[in-house]
Design an enzyme around this catalytic site. Structure first.
Site, PDB file in Angstrom:
ATOM      1  N   GLN A   1      -4.541  -1.465   9.703  1.00  0.00           N
ATOM      2  CA  GLN A   1      -4.498  -2.785   9.082  1.00  0.00           C
ATOM      3  C   GLN A   1      -5.074  -3.824  10.039  1.00  0.00           C
ATOM      4  O   GLN A   1      -4.705  -3.871  11.212  1.00  0.00           O
ATOM      5  CB  GLN A   1      -3.044  -3.117   8.700  1.00  0.00           C
ATOM      6  CG  GLN A   1      -2.876  -4.407   7.914  1.00  0.00           C
ATOM      7  CD  GLN A   1      -3.491  -4.355   6.519  1.00  0.00           C
ATOM      8  OE1 GLN A   1      -3.620  -3.302   5.907  1.00  0.00           O
ATOM      9  NE2 GLN A   1      -3.877  -5.511   6.010  1.00  0.00           N
TER      10      GLN A   1
ATOM     11  N   LYS B   1       0.846  -1.210   0.000  1.00  0.00           N
ATOM     12  CA  LYS B   1       0.000   0.000   0.000  1.00  0.00           C
ATOM     13  C   LYS B   1       0.874   1.251   0.000  1.00  0.00           C
ATOM     14  O   LYS B   1       0.635   2.197  -0.757  1.00  0.00           O
ATOM     15  CB  LYS B   1      -0.934  -0.006   1.225  1.00  0.00           C
ATOM     16  CG  LYS B   1      -2.055  -1.029   1.109  1.00  0.00           C
ATOM     17  CD  LYS B   1      -2.838  -1.212   2.415  1.00  0.00           C
ATOM     18  CE  LYS B   1      -3.848  -2.348   2.249  1.00  0.00           C
ATOM     19  NZ  LYS B   1      -4.603  -2.661   3.472  1.00  0.00           N
TER      20      LYS B   1
ATOM     21  N   ASP C   1     -11.078   2.784   4.196  1.00  0.00           N
ATOM     22  CA  ASP C   1     -11.454   1.373   4.077  1.00  0.00           C
ATOM     23  C   ASP C   1     -12.958   1.207   3.875  1.00  0.00           C
ATOM     24  O   ASP C   1     -13.417   0.154   3.426  1.00  0.00           O
ATOM     25  CB  ASP C   1     -11.080   0.622   5.366  1.00  0.00           C
ATOM     26  CG  ASP C   1      -9.733  -0.084   5.288  1.00  0.00           C
ATOM     27  OD1 ASP C   1      -9.381  -0.551   4.199  1.00  0.00           O
ATOM     28  OD2 ASP C   1      -9.060  -0.165   6.328  1.00  0.00           O
TER      29      ASP C   1
HETATM   30  N1  GUN Z   1      -6.863  -6.775   6.336  1.00  0.00           N
HETATM   31  C1  GUN Z   1      -7.180  -7.528   5.263  1.00  0.00           C
HETATM   32  N2  GUN Z   1      -7.783  -6.778   4.323  1.00  0.00           N
HETATM   33  C2  GUN Z   1      -7.835  -5.524   4.816  1.00  0.00           C
HETATM   34  C3  GUN Z   1      -8.333  -4.295   4.300  1.00  0.00           C
HETATM   35  O1  GUN Z   1      -8.860  -4.204   3.194  1.00  0.00           O
HETATM   36  N3  GUN Z   1      -8.190  -3.211   5.114  1.00  0.00           N
HETATM   37  C4  GUN Z   1      -7.627  -3.288   6.342  1.00  0.00           C
HETATM   38  N4  GUN Z   1      -7.559  -2.182   7.065  1.00  0.00           N
HETATM   39  N5  GUN Z   1      -7.163  -4.414   6.844  1.00  0.00           N
HETATM   40  C5  GUN Z   1      -7.268  -5.521   6.079  1.00  0.00           C
END
Ligand code: GUN
Length: 288
Positions: free
Chosen positions: A97, A53, A120
């Site tokens: 995350q 990311k 998100d």
């Molecule tokens: N963990 C797995 N997928 C995601 C996501 O799309 N966003 C976040 N914040 N954590 C994750």
């Protein structure tokens, strides 16, 4: 043989257009979109996701601020950090995350993020807005999956879409988005009876369960379009590899099109996170 839906190519095109938009926001509005990414603990998969990311942000000119916190971090400490970032007008997006360590309640964390910074799309207000068709921030994986489906099929109206999985992150928002596209939507899950039979009636099948290669050729209708959200690490032939929830090699001869893993939905999730971050920055600055 069905076509392979190239999520990486689509994500690269979306990223390229976002890069131009970011450059224009900087030049014309002195606005550099920014995202704060918080990683608590040392889950190896989460480290890889966060690294990807942050790298994408750099490529697009989006500022990223990383907070790596020890696995002993308390919920209070994390909530204090989130509150600081909510107040900081230089931060447009906040992402924590998941998963977070056991001593932290993930729902409390998600709902502590200011909804307009919740890139998100997991905050209860953003989830509710999507459920009633007043979309604000849409979760990245379902949004990316929908973009691929519309690119492949055009108008989805009247199609029977079956979503396997009912998570708040993928299954539920995916079903809401497909309903908004006028699909007939069925959600199936671990307690569903006759799951294979229902999947066989799908024009569109979205698999988001986290079970390696669960969906076989006899689960799919001839000519169906398959979106595989699963990213499962397995050991096979002495090697570690990533596979989806769909047995791609088994289904591809029977279907209209399917996403591969890797190279399908995964790159779209990150591109849509960038999309949400740019959208959040514009909205906060009052730019349409
Ligand atoms: N963990 C797995 N997928 C995601 C996501 O799309 N966003 C976040 N914040 N954590 C994750």
């Amino acid at each position: 043989m069905g076509s392979i839906i190239d999520g990486k190519a689509f994500a690269d095109r979306l990223s390229e257009s976002l890069k131009l938009e970011v450059a224009s926001l900087i030049a014309n509005h002195n606005l550099q979109p920014s995202i704060a990414v918080v990683l608590v603990g040392d889950d190896p998969a989460s480290h890889v996701y966060v690294r990807n990311k942050v790298r994408r942000c750099e490529q697009l000119g989006i500022e990223s601020i990383e907070h790596r916190l020890p696995s002993s971090t308390s919920q209070e400490e994390l909530l204090t950090l989130i509150e600081q970032m909510n107040q900081d007008s230089n931060i447009n997006g906040i992402l924590v995350q998941l998963p977070v360590p056991d001593q932290i309640d993930d729902k409390a964390v998600i709902d502590a993020i200011a909804p307009e910074k919740d890139v998100d799309g997991f905050h209860i207000l953003n989830a509710g807005a999507l459920a009633v068709g007043q979309n604000q921030m849409i979760p990245c994986t379902p949004l990316g999956s929908l973009m691929l489906l519309k690119d492949q099929l055009g108008n989805l109206s009247g199609m029977h879409a079956v979503v396997i999985g009912r998570s708040n992150i993928v299954g539920k928002p995916m079903a809401s988005l497909l309903l908004q596209e006028n699909c007939t939507v069925t959600t199936v899950h671990s307690r569903t009876r006759n799951i294979e039979e229902i999947c066989r009636t799908a024009d569109i099948l979205v698999a988001a369960v986290g079970i390696p290669r669960m969906v076989k050729a006899d689960w799919v209708k001839e000519g169906a379009t398959i979106i595989d959200v699963g990213i499962n690490r397995i050991e096979e032939d002495g090697k570690s590899r990533l596979v989806g929830d769909v047995d791609f090699a088994d289904v591809i001869d029977k279907v209209n099109a399917a996403t591969p893993v890797p190279g399908g939905v995964g790159p779209m999730t990150i591109a849509c996170l960038m999309y949400n971050t740019v959208a959040a920055a514009k909205k906060q600055a009052g730019i349409s």
